[in-house]
Design a protein around this motif. Structure first.
Motif, PDB file in Angstrom:
ATOM      1  N   THR A 101      47.544  68.827  47.340  1.00 27.98           N
ATOM      2  CA  THR A 101      47.730  67.388  47.143  1.00 27.98           C
ATOM      3  C   THR A 101      47.950  67.073  45.664  1.00 27.98           C
ATOM      4  O   THR A 101      48.848  66.307  45.304  1.00 27.98           O
ATOM      5  CB  THR A 101      46.498  66.629  47.649  1.00 27.98           C
ATOM      6  N   TYR A 102      47.130  67.691  44.799  1.00 34.30           N
ATOM      7  CA  TYR A 102      47.285  67.400  43.372  1.00 34.30           C
ATOM      8  C   TYR A 102      48.622  67.903  42.849  1.00 34.30           C
ATOM      9  O   TYR A 102      49.257  67.258  42.013  1.00 34.30           O
ATOM     10  CB  TYR A 102      46.148  68.036  42.586  1.00 34.30           C
ATOM     11  N   TYR A 103      49.087  69.057  43.330  1.00 36.93           N
ATOM     12  CA  TYR A 103      50.363  69.592  42.874  1.00 36.93           C
ATOM     13  C   TYR A 103      51.497  68.631  43.245  1.00 36.93           C
ATOM     14  O   TYR A 103      52.347  68.293  42.420  1.00 36.93           O
ATOM     15  CB  TYR A 103      50.586  70.969  43.498  1.00 36.93           C
ATOM     16  N   GLU A 162      33.793  53.311  48.694  1.00 37.03           N
ATOM     17  CA  GLU A 162      34.330  54.522  48.079  1.00 37.03           C
ATOM     18  C   GLU A 162      35.841  54.465  47.975  1.00 37.03           C
ATOM     19  O   GLU A 162      36.437  55.162  47.159  1.00 37.03           O
ATOM     20  CB  GLU A 162      33.908  55.741  48.903  1.00 37.03           C
ATOM     21  N   HIS A 163      36.499  53.680  48.813  1.00 39.20           N
ATOM     22  CA  HIS A 163      37.955  53.606  48.805  1.00 39.20           C
ATOM     23  C   HIS A 163      38.467  52.391  48.060  1.00 39.20           C
ATOM     24  O   HIS A 163      39.667  52.156  48.006  1.00 39.20           O
ATOM     25  CB  HIS A 163      38.486  53.541  50.242  1.00 39.20           C
ATOM     26  N   ILE A 170      39.621  62.882  45.838  1.00 39.48           N
ATOM     27  CA  ILE A 170      41.046  62.673  45.587  1.00 39.48           C
ATOM     28  C   ILE A 170      41.335  61.188  45.516  1.00 39.48           C
ATOM     29  O   ILE A 170      42.064  60.720  44.638  1.00 39.48           O
ATOM     30  CB  ILE A 170      41.892  63.285  46.718  1.00 39.48           C
ATOM     31  N   MET A 171      40.723  60.413  46.469  1.00 34.80           N
ATOM     32  CA  MET A 171      41.095  59.015  46.559  1.00 34.80           C
ATOM     33  C   MET A 171      40.544  58.211  45.409  1.00 34.80           C
ATOM     34  O   MET A 171      40.860  57.046  45.283  1.00 34.80           O
ATOM     35  CB  MET A 171      40.598  58.431  47.875  1.00 34.80           C
ATOM     36  N   ASN A 172      39.670  58.822  44.574  1.00 33.52           N
ATOM     37  CA  ASN A 172      39.235  58.108  43.378  1.00 33.52           C
ATOM     38  C   ASN A 172      39.837  58.683  42.120  1.00 33.52           C
ATOM     39  O   ASN A 172      39.967  57.983  41.119  1.00 33.52           O
ATOM     40  CB  ASN A 172      37.704  58.152  43.291  1.00 33.52           C
ATOM     41  N   LEU A 173      40.234  59.979  42.153  1.00 33.22           N
ATOM     42  CA  LEU A 173      40.784  60.572  40.937  1.00 33.22           C
ATOM     43  C   LEU A 173      42.224  60.118  40.708  1.00 33.22           C
ATOM     44  O   LEU A 173      42.625  59.841  39.575  1.00 33.22           O
ATOM     45  CB  LEU A 173      40.725  62.099  41.043  1.00 33.22           C
ATOM     46  N   ILE A 174      43.019  60.039  41.798  1.00 36.18           N
ATOM     47  CA  ILE A 174      44.420  59.637  41.613  1.00 36.18           C
ATOM     48  C   ILE A 174      44.525  58.185  41.133  1.00 36.18           C
ATOM     49  O   ILE A 174      45.291  57.907  40.198  1.00 36.18           O
ATOM     50  CB  ILE A 174      45.219  59.892  42.913  1.00 36.18           C
ATOM     51  N   PRO A 175      43.762  57.212  41.692  1.00 36.99           N
ATOM     52  CA  PRO A 175      43.800  55.879  41.093  1.00 36.99           C
ATOM     53  C   PRO A 175      43.293  55.854  39.656  1.00 36.99           C
ATOM     54  O   PRO A 175      43.835  55.125  38.822  1.00 36.99           O
ATOM     55  CB  PRO A 175      42.877  55.054  41.998  1.00 36.99           C
ATOM     56  N   LEU A 176      42.279  56.669  39.342  1.00 36.39           N
ATOM     57  CA  LEU A 176      41.780  56.717  37.965  1.00 36.39           C
ATOM     58  C   LEU A 176      42.874  57.217  37.027  1.00 36.39           C
ATOM     59  O   LEU A 176      43.040  56.698  35.918  1.00 36.39           O
ATOM     60  CB  LEU A 176      40.560  57.633  37.892  1.00 36.39           C
ATOM     61  N   HIS A 177      43.626  58.215  37.481  1.00 41.16           N
ATOM     62  CA  HIS A 177      44.711  58.753  36.669  1.00 41.16           C
ATOM     63  C   HIS A 177      45.767  57.683  36.425  1.00 41.16           C
ATOM     64  O   HIS A 177      46.234  57.494  35.295  1.00 41.16           O
ATOM     65  CB  HIS A 177      45.323  59.960  37.393  1.00 41.16           C
TER      66      HIS A 177
END
Lengths: 148, 644
Positions: free
Chosen positions: B107-109, B194-195, B143-150
């Motif tokens: 997913t991250y890739y 969490e979302h 994942i659902m918190n790291l991608i918005p943080l990014h």
């Protein structure tokens, strides 16, 4: 529309006087943020969260022949530590990394030759010594490390 | 069956990913490739299979971030053997984390590919990979918190671009819709706190795009006015939404497991079940070296390279590294999430360091060739150049020093390999169903008590017998003894587990009442006093007290400790403990056994004392089975007599 907004603003300013703030948006340099991240890494690697929850003693005690001797490293168990031991370990982790960073800085930036030499040899010494010391600590902690 | 008498809706309380994957692989092998395998072999080897897929994906990931083939290759080698990941993906370990880490890196890739190229194709494939991740592990919340943080950090730092907008919008919409298809998640994707970060950043990115569009149309003067109005409206809508959402209770607050990550002391105070699992303990300093070896040194160096030449993907790596390091500090089990990012950053650092020294060697060789060709031509020019730049130049490393440094780094890499192999063979590949120990003369003794006891249950009890034991053994009893249990490892119902805990720690009369209410036929306990097995139920006793105390307020931990606040098993132990059901069950008839030559009978080899309460009788149960080394003890619950 702009007249209405200006009226709102001016009426607000008649009742309350907003203070004179000299706010600036601070933009730290990337190396300053990196130093802060390294400090945060030091705190986490030292097991500070473990210390907060499990509350181990700061150093251990060994009794022998009528006197008490301090013991730094908790032997035998892997996922437990004394407070000082955690800080020790994290210190050597970070010194090893800083050694490698010094090597990189010495070889990529232009500076006077004396400083380049000092940085390079300090970096190599820091990294080599930290690696050896950490392996020594782990051998104390986990007896039988790298033995069948 | 388990969780008698409540039952359990398996479809809505379990992540289906790993079962679906195993089933698909089995179907593919049996019907399409026409190789006959047993489903058991497919399940056993799924861990290594997906770990090798993770190795391939890590190569692609590192190459994408650093544009360096060498770093990619080193990262593929390192993640193949990093002990933090191997611990959860050995052959035979069929758990969610086998496929979850592969899905995470995939997913991250795809996310980084989508941000770097701005193509909707990669964003949609990222949403599909996110669906696979949601169906496999509860850690999809990361994942659902790291991608918005990014995305948020990119907007703040000033790297907003159309590519980010396309990638995030596509991913959020498709990803949320797809994740709601998994029955366990359902409407939690829009309801739980969490979302919420994803939704908030989605709104924010629409605003930022709208503002930039309007900025390109309007002039400067009207744009400032527009910003003021828009800012006022946006902030008021956001405040209204948050207040109404939390006040009506539609948005659920942060729950148990995830709240204990943000506030580590929360689980210790309020949810003893989460605090009791040994994997959920916080991490001490030595676990980092044990699970990552050389990578703890290379990891900050990789961060340093990311800060030196930042780009969109490198900012993502920095965020991933910082957040996962904090979470690993809170729970040792999450070392699994730290291992991939350590490998990626470490391999980037190692590759850059290798390159520094390799270029020195290559420069030296080329200088030699040039010297032979033109010895006298440019000496005057070179002398002038030397005088001018004498003050500041890059440190000129000699040929021998550069070779030595390459040898040192290679030696570190080799020590990493030896360490990983040793750790895997000693710590992470022992089966826990059959125990082994070295005897006094060096030969190996095997303790097969668990299987012996479960097969006794399977062959000597009625098919509808109900077994009461602590939840650690639930899955094993259901699978090997094929009997109904009261509680098992899924731990979805804390009250039921608390009731079982209460039945174990109270006196025999009250325990018999609870057992009669729940129709229990047999009680199973673990006792390690004969051979020195330290993970038995008496060592877990205080956790039973704490968890039972959440159900019955009269169970207090200080009642089970003696006057000096110690937990002791001998005659100086607390009377409440010495008269409790679990003590009586574990130590029944142990006073007849001599364990060590120079100690009295009834000597407990785990607690290293003689047992306290001796020569008692059991009234509500009778002993049915004790395994060969007294590890597993089974008692039959006696029915009450008919009234006369």
């Amino acid at each position: 529309m702009s007249k209405k907004l200006n009226f709102l603003e001016s009426s607000f300013c008649k009742v309350l006087r907003p203070p004179q703030l000299n706010l600036r948006i601070i933009k730290p340099s990337s190396m300053a943020v990196f130093a802060f991240v390294l400090f945060a890494l030091f705190i986490v690697f030292a097991g500070v969260i473990y210390d907060l929850i499990v509350e181990p003693p700061s150093i251990g005690v060994e009794y022998g022949f009528g006197n008490e001797r301090p013991v730094t490293i908790l032997k035998g168990r892997l996922n437990s530590q004394y407070i000082f031991e955690g800080i020790d370990g994290a210190l050597f982790y970070l010194l090893g990394s800083i050694g490698l960073i010094l090597i990189d800085q010495a070889l990529t930036k232009e500076r006077r030759e004396k400083y380049g030499k000092i940085m390079f040899y300090t970096g190599v010494g820091l990294f080599a010594c930290s690696f050896v010391i950490i392996i020594f600590f782990i051998k104390l902690k986990v007896p039988g490390y790298l033995k069948r | 069956m388990s969780w008698y008498p409540l039952g359990r809706v398996v479809g809505g309380t379990v992540f289906p990913g790993i079962m679906l994957t195993a089933g698909t692989l089995y179907f593919f092998l049996k019907k399409i490739v026409r190789i006959t395998v047993h489903i058991k072999h497919v399940c056993v080897f799924m861990g290594p299979f997906f770990a090798s897929n993770a190795s391939l994906i890590t190569y692609l990931f590192t190459k994408e971030v650093s544009k360096d083939y060498g770093a990619g290759l080193i990262s593929a080698v390192m993640i193949a053997i990093v002990p933090g990941y191997i611990s959860r993906s050995v052959a035979g370990s069929f758990d969610n984390e086998c496929i979850a880490i592969f899905a995470l890196i995939l997913t991250y890739y795809l996310w980084l590919k989508a941000v770097n190229t701005g193509s909707m194709f990669y964003a949609a494939s990222c949403a599909l990979a996110y669906l696979y991740m949601v169906s496999s592990w509860g850690g999809y919340v990361f994942i659902m918190n790291l991608i918005p943080l990014h995305a948020f950090v990119l907007i703040i730092v000033g790297r907003y671009s159309k590519r980010l907008y396309v990638a995030y919008t596509t991913l959020y919409i498709l990803g949320t819709l797809l994740s709601m298809q998994v029955p366990f998640v359902g409407f939690q994707a829009v309801q739980s706190s969490e979302h919420l970060a994803g939704m908030g950043i989605f709104g924010l990115i629409q605003l930022v795009a709208a503002v930039k569009y309007v900025h390109s149309i309007l002039g400067e003067k009207y744009f400032k006015l527009f910003l003021k109005i828009l800012g006022f409206i946006a902030v008021s809508i956001l405040v209204l939404f948050v207040v109404i959402g939390f006040a009506t209770g539609y948005i659920a607050p942060w729950t148990g497991r995830f709240l204990s990550l943000l506030d580590p002391t929360y689980a210790k105070k309020y949810i003893p079940i989460i605090a009791s699992v040994s994997e959920h303990q916080p991490t001490a300093w030595s676990s980092y070296f044990f699970d990552l070896q050389s990578l703890v040194f290379l990891y900050p160096v990789g961060l340093y390279y990311c800060f030196k030449n930042p780009s969109d993907s490198k900012i993502f790596l920095i965020l991933y590294a910082v957040t996962s390091t904090y979470f690993t500090g809170v729970m040792v089990r999450l070392m699994l999430v730290l291992a991939p990012i350590c490998v990626i950053l470490g391999s980037m650092a190692l590759s850059n360091l290798f390159k520094l020294f390799a270029y020195k060697i290559r420069e030296f060789d080329e200088e030699n060739k040039n010297k032979k060709k033109s010895q006298n031509k440019n000496t005057k020019k070179q002398n002038k150049k030397k005088k001018k730049t004498e003050q500041n130049k890059i440190f000129n490393l000699g040929y021998i020093s550069a070779t030595l440094m390459i040898a040192v780094l290679t030696a570190m890499f080799i020590s990493y390999i030896f360490h990983s192999i040793w750790v895997t063979s000693e710590a992470y590949s022992s089966p826990s169903i059959v125990l082994a120990a070295k005897g006094y003369d060096g030969n190996r003794i095997i303790f097969d008590d668990f299987r012996e006891a479960y097969y006794w249950l399977r062959q000597n009890t009625a098919p509808d017998a109900k077994i009461m034991s602590w939840w650690d053994y639930g899955y094993q009893i259901t699978a090997m003894a094929n009997r109904t249990v009261l509680v098992d490892n899924n731990t979805w119902n804390n009250t039921h587990i608390g009731t079982v805990g209460k039945a174990m720690v109270k006196t025999e009369n009250i325990s018999a009442q609870v057992m009669e209410q729940h129709d229990v036929d047999y009680v199973l306990v673990l006792f390690g006093g004969l051979i020195g097995y330290s993970s038995d139920d008496i060592n877990k006793y205080l956790w039973l007290v704490r968890i039972g105390g959440t159900v019955d307020p009269s169970i207090k931990e200080e009642d089970y400790l003696n006057s000096r606040k110690e937990f002791r098993v001998d005659s100086q132990g607390a009377p409440t403990f010495l008269n409790s059901m679990m003590y009586k069950l574990c130590f029944y008839r142990f006073w007849e056994v001599k364990t060590e030559g120079n100690k009295p009978s009834g000597y407990d080899r785990v607690r290293n004392t003689v047992m306290g309460n001796q020569n008692y009788e059991l009234e509500a149960v009778e002993e049915a089975f004790t395994s060969e080394h007294w590890i597993v003890r089974i008692y039959k619950v006696l029915k009450k007599e008919n009234r006369k």
